[in-house]
Design a protein around this motif. Structure first.
Motif, mmCIF file in Angstrom:
data_model
loop_
_atom_site.group_PDB
_atom_site.id
_atom_site.type_symbol
_atom_site.label_atom_id
_atom_site.label_comp_id
_atom_site.label_asym_id
_atom_site.label_seq_id
_atom_site.Cartn_x
_atom_site.Cartn_y
_atom_site.Cartn_z
ATOM 1 N N LEU A 119 0.852 -1.189 0.000
ATOM 2 C CA LEU A 119 0.000 0.000 0.000
ATOM 3 C C LEU A 119 0.884 1.233 0.000
ATOM 4 O O LEU A 119 1.729 1.404 0.886
ATOM 5 C CB LEU A 119 -0.900 -0.021 1.244
ATOM 6 N N ASP A 120 0.717 2.092 -1.006
ATOM 7 C CA ASP A 120 1.469 3.342 -1.098
ATOM 8 C C ASP A 120 0.809 4.360 -0.176
ATOM 9 O O ASP A 120 -0.187 4.987 -0.525
ATOM 10 C CB ASP A 120 1.488 3.842 -2.538
ATOM 11 N N THR A 121 1.361 4.513 1.011
ATOM 12 C CA THR A 121 0.758 5.421 2.001
ATOM 13 C C THR A 121 1.102 6.880 1.739
ATOM 14 O O THR A 121 0.511 7.764 2.353
ATOM 15 C CB THR A 121 1.214 5.040 3.420
ATOM 16 N N SER A 122 2.041 7.148 0.822
ATOM 17 C CA SER A 122 2.376 8.537 0.501
ATOM 18 C C SER A 122 1.344 9.162 -0.434
ATOM 19 O O SER A 122 1.256 10.380 -0.541
ATOM 20 C CB SER A 122 3.765 8.633 -0.127
ATOM 21 N N SER A 123 0.573 8.338 -1.106
ATOM 22 C CA SER A 123 -0.472 8.829 -2.001
ATOM 23 C C SER A 123 -1.721 9.175 -1.194
ATOM 24 O O SER A 123 -2.111 8.427 -0.306
ATOM 25 C CB SER A 123 -0.811 7.737 -3.026
ATOM 26 N N PRO A 124 -2.358 10.308 -1.490
ATOM 27 C CA PRO A 124 -3.579 10.663 -0.746
ATOM 28 C C PRO A 124 -4.682 9.619 -0.909
ATOM 29 O O PRO A 124 -5.521 9.457 -0.026
ATOM 30 C CB PRO A 124 -4.008 11.998 -1.343
ATOM 31 N N ASN A 125 -4.662 8.894 -2.021
ATOM 32 C CA ASN A 125 -5.684 7.869 -2.268
ATOM 33 C C ASN A 125 -5.257 6.487 -1.797
ATOM 34 O O ASN A 125 -5.988 5.532 -1.965
ATOM 35 C CB ASN A 125 -6.017 7.815 -3.764
ATOM 36 N N MET A 126 -4.069 6.380 -1.208
ATOM 37 C CA MET A 126 -3.519 5.106 -0.739
ATOM 38 C C MET A 126 -3.752 3.982 -1.753
ATOM 39 O O MET A 126 -4.560 3.104 -1.561
ATOM 40 C CB MET A 126 -4.102 4.732 0.628
ATOM 41 N N LYS A 127 -3.005 4.021 -2.839
ATOM 42 C CA LYS A 127 -3.172 3.031 -3.902
ATOM 43 C C LYS A 127 -2.234 1.843 -3.701
ATOM 44 O O LYS A 127 -1.216 1.936 -3.014
ATOM 45 C CB LYS A 127 -2.917 3.682 -5.259
ATOM 46 N N TRP A 128 -2.578 0.725 -4.328
ATOM 47 C CA TRP A 128 -1.757 -0.480 -4.280
ATOM 48 C C TRP A 128 -0.632 -0.365 -5.297
ATOM 49 O O TRP A 128 -0.830 0.094 -6.413
ATOM 50 C CB TRP A 128 -2.593 -1.723 -4.611
ATOM 51 N N GLU A 129 0.567 -0.803 -4.906
ATOM 52 C CA GLU A 129 1.710 -0.864 -5.809
ATOM 53 C C GLU A 129 2.091 -2.329 -6.004
ATOM 54 O O GLU A 129 2.106 -3.103 -5.052
ATOM 55 C CB GLU A 129 2.913 -0.129 -5.218
ATOM 56 N N LYS A 130 2.393 -2.671 -7.240
ATOM 57 C CA LYS A 130 2.760 -4.042 -7.574
ATOM 58 C C LYS A 130 4.282 -4.167 -7.598
ATOM 59 O O LYS A 130 4.977 -3.257 -8.028
ATOM 60 C CB LYS A 130 2.166 -4.400 -8.931
ATOM 61 N N GLY A 131 4.786 -5.298 -7.125
ATOM 62 C CA GLY A 131 6.216 -5.566 -7.143
ATOM 63 C C GLY A 131 6.492 -6.965 -7.642
ATOM 64 O O GLY A 131 5.570 -7.719 -7.968
ATOM 65 N N HIS A 132 7.762 -7.327 -7.698
ATOM 66 C CA HIS A 132 8.176 -8.642 -8.186
ATOM 67 C C HIS A 132 9.071 -9.302 -7.135
ATOM 68 O O HIS A 132 9.964 -8.661 -6.594
ATOM 69 C CB HIS A 132 8.940 -8.486 -9.510
ATOM 70 N N VAL A 133 8.820 -10.568 -6.863
ATOM 71 C CA VAL A 133 9.632 -11.340 -5.920
ATOM 72 C C VAL A 133 10.341 -12.453 -6.687
ATOM 73 O O VAL A 133 9.698 -13.207 -7.419
ATOM 74 C CB VAL A 133 8.766 -11.945 -4.793
ATOM 75 N N THR A 134 11.654 -12.530 -6.515
ATOM 76 C CA THR A 134 12.448 -13.597 -7.118
ATOM 77 C C THR A 134 13.153 -14.361 -6.006
ATOM 78 O O THR A 134 13.758 -13.757 -5.121
ATOM 79 C CB THR A 134 13.515 -13.018 -8.079
ATOM 80 N N ILE A 135 13.055 -15.690 -6.063
ATOM 81 C CA ILE A 135 13.763 -16.556 -5.128
ATOM 82 C C ILE A 135 14.683 -17.437 -5.963
ATOM 83 O O ILE A 135 14.214 -18.206 -6.811
ATOM 84 C CB ILE A 135 12.791 -17.403 -4.283
ATOM 85 N N GLY A 136 15.991 -17.316 -5.736
ATOM 86 C CA GLY A 136 16.990 -18.023 -6.540
ATOM 87 C C GLY A 136 17.102 -19.503 -6.232
ATOM 88 O O GLY A 136 16.566 -20.006 -5.240
ATOM 89 N N ASP A 137 17.833 -20.193 -7.079
ATOM 90 C CA ASP A 137 18.049 -21.638 -6.958
ATOM 91 C C ASP A 137 18.703 -22.007 -5.623
ATOM 92 O O ASP A 137 19.465 -21.237 -5.054
ATOM 93 C CB ASP A 137 18.990 -22.125 -8.073
ATOM 94 N N ASN A 138 18.384 -23.224 -5.154
ATOM 95 C CA ASN A 138 19.008 -23.817 -3.965
ATOM 96 C C ASN A 138 18.845 -22.955 -2.713
ATOM 97 O O ASN A 138 19.770 -22.811 -1.922
ATOM 98 C CB ASN A 138 20.502 -24.091 -4.211
ATOM 99 N N THR A 139 17.668 -22.392 -2.560
ATOM 100 C CA THR A 139 17.394 -21.489 -1.437
ATOM 101 C C THR A 139 16.402 -22.133 -0.473
ATOM 102 O O THR A 139 15.456 -22.804 -0.886
ATOM 103 C CB THR A 139 16.884 -20.137 -1.965
#
Length: 106
Positions: free
Chosen positions: A38-58
């Protein structure tokens, strides 16, 4: 591919396509992987999308929460109950809330 997904693992339902998991990864029980925040800096508190990567042998310990837009490298261990909020380089052990560097793997 050979991925282990333990009981109770939750993948973000808003943007599951933003989760990338390598080979020989262990996601142990009750882990949560989030790909949005949740982008709390925005007056409308909008959702921000991100990417998660988990590498090999973890290994991701039980009850770990992985927050959006992080890169977890190859050959990493994340201790149980950790909250991952930033990138983890290859070959390191991290733990805590927030997760921090513990030591290099040998």
């Amino acid at each position: 591919m050979n991925i282990f997904i333990g009981e109770g693992v939750i993948f973000d339902s808003l943007c599951p396509e933003e989760i990338e998991i390598g080979n020989h990864v262990h996601l142990t029980m009750n882990c949560i992987i989030l790909t949005h925040n949740l982008d709390t800096s925005s007056p409308n508190m909008k959702w921000e999308k991100g990417h998660v990567t988990i590498g090999d042998n973890t290994f991701i310990g039980a009850g770990t929460i992985i927050c959006n837009t992080v890169n977890i490298g190859k050959n990493v261990i994340v201790g149980a109950g950790s909250v991952v909020t930033k990138d983890i380089p290859d070959g390191e052990i991290w733990a805590g809330n927030p997760a921090h560097f513990i030591k290099n793997r040998k």
